[in-house]
Motif scaffolding. Sequence first.
Motif, PDB file in Angstrom:
ATOM      1  N   THR A 181     -58.227 -31.918  39.838  1.00  0.00           N
ATOM      2  CA  THR A 181     -57.267 -31.163  40.647  1.00  0.00           C
ATOM      3  C   THR A 181     -57.294 -29.671  40.340  1.00  0.00           C
ATOM      4  OG1 THR A 181     -55.483 -31.514  39.031  1.00  0.00           O
ATOM      5  CG2 THR A 181     -55.774 -33.183  40.744  1.00  0.00           C
ATOM      6  N   SER A 182     -57.875 -29.273  39.210  1.00  0.00           N
ATOM      7  CA  SER A 182     -57.888 -27.865  38.841  1.00  0.00           C
ATOM      8  C   SER A 182     -59.110 -27.134  39.370  1.00  0.00           C
ATOM      9  CB  SER A 182     -57.846 -27.716  37.313  1.00  0.00           C
ATOM     10  OG  SER A 182     -59.044 -28.219  36.741  1.00  0.00           O
ATOM     11  N   CYS A 183     -60.032 -27.844  39.978  1.00  0.00           N
ATOM     12  CA  CYS A 183     -61.229 -27.204  40.518  1.00  0.00           C
ATOM     13  C   CYS A 183     -61.666 -27.918  41.788  1.00  0.00           C
ATOM     14  CB  CYS A 183     -62.341 -27.202  39.481  1.00  0.00           C
ATOM     15  SG  CYS A 183     -63.633 -25.973  39.813  1.00  0.00           S
ATOM     16  N   PRO A 184     -60.845 -27.893  42.823  1.00  0.00           N
ATOM     17  CA  PRO A 184     -61.236 -28.563  44.078  1.00  0.00           C
ATOM     18  C   PRO A 184     -62.424 -27.864  44.715  1.00  0.00           C
ATOM     19  CG  PRO A 184     -59.268 -27.230  44.388  1.00  0.00           C
ATOM     20  CD  PRO A 184     -59.541 -27.228  42.920  1.00  0.00           C
ATOM     21  N   GLY A 185     -63.375 -28.650  45.157  1.00  0.00           N
ATOM     22  CA  GLY A 185     -64.560 -28.067  45.779  1.00  0.00           C
ATOM     23  C   GLY A 185     -65.714 -27.907  44.836  1.00  0.00           C
ATOM     24  N   GLY A 186     -65.536 -28.235  43.556  1.00  0.00           N
ATOM     25  CA  GLY A 186     -66.633 -28.137  42.608  1.00  0.00           C
ATOM     26  C   GLY A 186     -66.818 -26.735  42.056  1.00  0.00           C
ATOM     27  N   ALA A 187     -67.771 -26.589  41.133  1.00  0.00           N
ATOM     28  CA  ALA A 187     -68.029 -25.313  40.470  1.00  0.00           C
ATOM     29  C   ALA A 187     -69.497 -24.958  40.610  1.00  0.00           C
ATOM     30  CB  ALA A 187     -67.623 -25.396  39.001  1.00  0.00           C
ATOM     31  N   GLY A 188     -69.800 -23.713  40.311  1.00  0.00           N
ATOM     32  CA  GLY A 188     -71.163 -23.226  40.423  1.00  0.00           C
ATOM     33  C   GLY A 188     -71.285 -22.179  41.514  1.00  0.00           C
ATOM     34  N   VAL A 189     -72.385 -21.454  41.501  1.00  0.00           N
ATOM     35  CA  VAL A 189     -72.576 -20.349  42.435  1.00  0.00           C
ATOM     36  C   VAL A 189     -72.518 -20.837  43.874  1.00  0.00           C
ATOM     37  CG1 VAL A 189     -74.196 -18.578  43.217  1.00  0.00           C
ATOM     38  CG2 VAL A 189     -73.898 -19.007  40.776  1.00  0.00           C
ATOM     39  N   SER A 190     -73.247 -21.884  44.215  1.00  0.00           N
ATOM     40  CA  SER A 190     -73.279 -22.378  45.595  1.00  0.00           C
ATOM     41  C   SER A 190     -71.911 -22.853  46.056  1.00  0.00           C
ATOM     42  CB  SER A 190     -74.307 -23.507  45.727  1.00  0.00           C
ATOM     43  OG  SER A 190     -75.609 -23.048  45.420  1.00  0.00           O
ATOM     44  N   ALA A 191     -71.186 -23.549  45.162  1.00  0.00           N
ATOM     45  CA  ALA A 191     -69.866 -24.055  45.536  1.00  0.00           C
ATOM     46  C   ALA A 191     -68.886 -22.921  45.790  1.00  0.00           C
ATOM     47  CB  ALA A 191     -69.336 -24.973  44.427  1.00  0.00           C
ATOM     48  N   PHE A 192     -68.936 -21.870  44.970  1.00  0.00           N
ATOM     49  CA  PHE A 192     -68.026 -20.737  45.166  1.00  0.00           C
ATOM     50  C   PHE A 192     -68.400 -19.936  46.415  1.00  0.00           C
ATOM     51  CE2 PHE A 192     -67.542 -21.039  40.367  1.00  0.00           C
ATOM     52  CZ  PHE A 192     -66.330 -21.702  40.454  1.00  0.00           C
ATOM     53  N   VAL A 193     -69.692 -19.788  46.668  1.00  0.00           N
ATOM     54  CA  VAL A 193     -70.125 -19.101  47.885  1.00  0.00           C
ATOM     55  C   VAL A 193     -69.623 -19.858  49.118  1.00  0.00           C
ATOM     56  CG1 VAL A 193     -72.153 -18.528  49.283  1.00  0.00           C
ATOM     57  CG2 VAL A 193     -72.117 -17.968  46.853  1.00  0.00           C
TER      58      VAL A 193
END
Length: 371
Positions: free
Chosen positions: A338-350
């Motif tokens: 719940t603290s990082c919806p959408g995943g992490a990493g460069v592609s996920a943040f973009v």
Amino acid sequence: MKPGADATHQPEPPHSGSPAIPQRYSTPQPRNYGSVLNVPQSAAMPAHPILPHPIPRIASTRDPLLPFSAPAKHSPATHTVVQAYPSRNKASRYIPQVIVNHASVLSIAVICTLLFLWRVTIADWAVPFRLWTFDGDVRGIGGMGGAGRGAVAKNGQLGGAGRNATLGDKVKLELFVMSKCPDAVYCEGVFANVLQKVKDITDFDVHYIGARDPQAKYGVTCKHGDDECLGNIQQLCLHHYPTPRPPSTFFNYILCTNRDFRSIPSLPRARECAKLVGLNYDTDIAPCADGDVGRELLRRDVEVGRARGVGTSCTVQINEKLRCVRDGGAWGDEKDPTSCPGGAGVSAFVKSICEAYKGDEGDKPKACLRV
């Protein structure tokens, strides 16, 4: 004696109180070749299971149990090892020999120690810091505006016009960090790559985490001590004093100091990084960092995180909503989904930034078409 017995063959009385053992019951003793070869009795190997006699072991000129001892000589009379230099101190014999025998190991240890101590200097020489290219609007801290840009006046006084810059449809990306936090250093490195891809649609800013404390040296208590507070002030001053500077300047300075973040707020490092972004630390940053302006910048900046309930470095927010947290060397999705919806990493943040952009689809960068 029985009659007719031969008196010349009577056995001799035993030398002790025990009766004599008849010759036919005694065990034959094998020959000890060790004594023949002048080898100590303890040096002879035990009897072979097949061969009838022990196999001798050739004596060495040194005691095999003391490989670093002085040359030894054998005493044939007692079959014992006698040191050739009994009067010499053991330490004086042992230490020089250790140095000679382990010179390569000691040399490697010295080289590794020097490499560790000079690791930052070697890294700067081998891989010079590369300036990143960041574009975008510039903003000041709320309540410190001037000319609509949140400026700090040239005389060092804080303005009070507030921030009213029109940012359009750009996505508001904010990092809440601590300057000496390893998680913040990693997080900022990731978003340096993110901004390279979506800088044209992003309004980027950095805030610092702390607790206001009137009794503290800088008016704020920082998790990693006063050095971290001063490091935060140095970065804030470069960002906002005397006027807000673009990400291409302030974020490059942060990335440069992060190469040796444990040394923050080292003045030599601060001067070097300021020079790399085209500034002079002593004239452009020190008047703010060493005075009341820097302290006020820090006090107002930590209020941004406190008002939003942010207390963990590094916290990522997109349009003032939680996007992800990195803490303890891991992104939030690895500990708490719940603290990082959408995943992490460069592609996920973009991808998250592209989805949050509400402007013209034609203005989206090419990176948005590939995620």
